[in-house]
Enzyme design. Structure first.
Site, PDB file in Angstrom:
ATOM      1  N   LYS A 204      52.356  78.207 117.773  1.00  0.00           N
ATOM      2  CA  LYS A 204      53.489  78.570 118.433  1.00  0.00           C
ATOM      3  C   LYS A 204      54.472  77.193 118.919  1.00  0.00           C
ATOM      4  O   LYS A 204      55.601  77.099 118.820  1.00  0.00           O
ATOM      5  CB  LYS A 204      53.484  79.449 119.499  1.00  0.00           C
ATOM      6  CG  LYS A 204      52.825  80.713 119.209  1.00  0.00           C
ATOM      7  CD  LYS A 204      52.669  81.665 120.547  1.00  0.00           C
ATOM      8  CE  LYS A 204      51.573  81.111 121.657  1.00  0.00           C
ATOM      9  NZ  LYS A 204      50.325  80.906 121.104  1.00  0.00           N
TER      10      LYS A 204
ATOM     11  N   ARG B  15      53.848  87.396 127.777  1.00  0.00           N
ATOM     12  CA  ARG B  15      52.310  87.545 127.391  1.00  0.00           C
ATOM     13  C   ARG B  15      51.639  88.857 128.005  1.00  0.00           C
ATOM     14  O   ARG B  15      50.625  89.178 127.604  1.00  0.00           O
ATOM     15  CB  ARG B  15      51.406  86.384 128.141  1.00  0.00           C
ATOM     16  CG  ARG B  15      51.236  85.206 127.166  1.00  0.00           C
ATOM     17  CD  ARG B  15      50.417  84.145 127.892  1.00  0.00           C
ATOM     18  NE  ARG B  15      49.686  83.203 126.983  1.00  0.00           N
ATOM     19  CZ  ARG B  15      49.968  81.883 126.901  1.00  0.00           C
ATOM     20  NH1 ARG B  15      50.948  81.521 126.977  1.00  0.00           N
ATOM     21  NH2 ARG B  15      49.062  81.349 126.271  1.00  0.00           N
TER      22      ARG B  15
ATOM     23  N   ARG C 140      43.017  69.727 118.872  1.00  0.00           N
ATOM     24  CA  ARG C 140      44.292  69.501 119.182  1.00  0.00           C
ATOM     25  C   ARG C 140      44.371  68.214 120.243  1.00  0.00           C
ATOM     26  O   ARG C 140      43.429  68.207 121.272  1.00  0.00           O
ATOM     27  CB  ARG C 140      44.863  70.843 120.124  1.00  0.00           C
ATOM     28  CG  ARG C 140      46.071  70.684 120.827  1.00  0.00           C
ATOM     29  CD  ARG C 140      46.780  71.751 121.038  1.00  0.00           C
ATOM     30  NE  ARG C 140      46.229  72.609 121.967  1.00  0.00           N
ATOM     31  CZ  ARG C 140      46.668  73.686 122.299  1.00  0.00           C
ATOM     32  NH1 ARG C 140      47.756  74.397 121.823  1.00  0.00           N
ATOM     33  NH2 ARG C 140      46.250  74.535 123.494  1.00  0.00           N
TER      34      ARG C 140
ATOM     35  N   ARG D 102      43.349  68.875 125.993  1.00  0.00           N
ATOM     36  CA  ARG D 102      43.501  70.086 127.082  1.00  0.00           C
ATOM     37  C   ARG D 102      42.125  70.383 127.660  1.00  0.00           C
ATOM     38  O   ARG D 102      41.261  70.701 126.797  1.00  0.00           O
ATOM     39  CB  ARG D 102      44.362  71.383 126.778  1.00  0.00           C
ATOM     40  CG  ARG D 102      45.713  70.873 127.012  1.00  0.00           C
ATOM     41  CD  ARG D 102      46.765  71.801 126.247  1.00  0.00           C
ATOM     42  NE  ARG D 102      46.311  73.312 126.827  1.00  0.00           N
ATOM     43  CZ  ARG D 102      47.153  74.418 126.267  1.00  0.00           C
ATOM     44  NH1 ARG D 102      48.157  74.071 125.598  1.00  0.00           N
ATOM     45  NH2 ARG D 102      46.655  75.435 126.823  1.00  0.00           N
TER      46      ARG D 102
ATOM     47  N   ARG E 179      40.038  82.644 126.062  1.00  0.00           N
ATOM     48  CA  ARG E 179      41.558  82.942 125.969  1.00  0.00           C
ATOM     49  C   ARG E 179      41.984  83.845 124.847  1.00  0.00           C
ATOM     50  O   ARG E 179      43.089  84.586 125.024  1.00  0.00           O
ATOM     51  CB  ARG E 179      42.105  81.503 125.713  1.00  0.00           C
ATOM     52  CG  ARG E 179      42.516  80.669 127.064  1.00  0.00           C
ATOM     53  CD  ARG E 179      42.539  79.268 126.794  1.00  0.00           C
ATOM     54  NE  ARG E 179      43.818  79.003 125.913  1.00  0.00           N
ATOM     55  CZ  ARG E 179      43.842  77.929 125.104  1.00  0.00           C
ATOM     56  NH1 ARG E 179      42.845  77.058 125.158  1.00  0.00           N
ATOM     57  NH2 ARG E 179      45.349  77.669 124.665  1.00  0.00           N
TER      58      ARG E 179
END
Ligand code: ADP
Ligand code: AMP
Length: 217
Positions: free
Chosen positions: A16, A91, A130, A162, A173
């Site tokens: 996203k 969300r 990432r 992260r 998540r």
């Protein structure tokens, strides 16, 4: 011209943020990422940042009320006059309804909701590889590496991983996404604005599909 809003939908790691930046640039809109806004608050040690961190570290959602208030403030700024590409918001069903209310005030609507579909096993690989820059740019060690290892191509700063991209937090998540966010697929489908995008393709192909879909909607 009515303000144009695009909502990027999809599980964590679907792409996203990567796509929202490019789409926003292409369409001359602002990129609004609630995750980035929370992380900025965290960096600046604001009360909101301290509160949000409690939820983010556990892979839980920050409560609707504070999230909606933050987005409301962000969308009221002059740079959102033409609209925005929303990334990570809404969300929950309550957030989606709140967004409809906010956009009603600006005589704006959600024009398109690209739903980026990617299977769960790919998500874990994407998030564990990432690397982020403090300005919010997103890299991947295999699929979108920086020119120099762990250095941001544009400003030369150090990249970081992260805390919530650890595999166990990622799995939680994804669960939270399936429970609380996936119902929005039907919500936007029923409004006639949902477009399914194959997120397993290369980054540029995903971008082209999203741009085509948004322009047709
Ligand atoms: P999200 O915002 O949905 O959580 P990101 O845009 O941060 O997802 O992407 C997650 C990771 O996957 C990043 O490391 C990014 O570079 C990588 N990525 C994004 N899109 C693709 C793609 N189409 N193919 C391979 N890797 C991708
Ligand atoms: P993201 O950068 O979109 O992956 O978001 C990182 C984290 O920020 C999420 O796991 C949540 O804890 C929090 N967050 C971001 N957007 C929202 C939202 N719309 N509602 C609640 N929490 C959010």
């Amino acid at each position: 011209m009515k303000p144009l809003y695009i909502v990027m939908l999809g599980p964590p790691g679907a792409g996203k943020g990567t796509q929202a930046k490019q789409i926003a640039q292409e369409l001359g809109l602002v990129h609004v990422s609630t995750g980035d806004l929370f992380r900025e608050n965290l960096k600046n040690e604001t009360d909101l940042g301290v509160l949000a961190q409690r939820y983010m570290n556990k892979g839980e959602l920050v409560p609707d009320e504070v999230t909606v208030q933050m987005v409301e403030e962000r969308l009221s700024r002059p740079d959102c006059e033409k609209g925005a590409v929303l990334d990570g918001f809404p969300r929950t069903a309550a957030q989606a309804k709140a967004l409809d209310g906010m956009l009603g005030k600006y005589d704006a609507v959600v024009k398109a909701v690209p739903y980026i579909k990617v299977p769960d096993r790919v998500l874990v690989e994407r998030l564990s590889g990432r690397w982020m820059s403090h300005s919010g740019r997103v890299y991947h060690e295999k699929y979108n590496p920086p020119t120099v290892k762990w250095i941001d191509d544009l400003d030369g700063s150090q990249l970081y991983q992260r805390d919530d991209d650890k595999p166990e937090t990622v799995r939680h998540r994804i669960k939270v996404y399936n429970q609380q966010t996936a119902p929005l697929i039907d919500y936007y489908h029923d409004k006639g604005v949902l477009v399914e995008i194959d997120g397993t393709q290369a980054i540029d192909a995903v971008r082209d599909d999203i741009l085509n879909a948004v322009r047709q909607n």
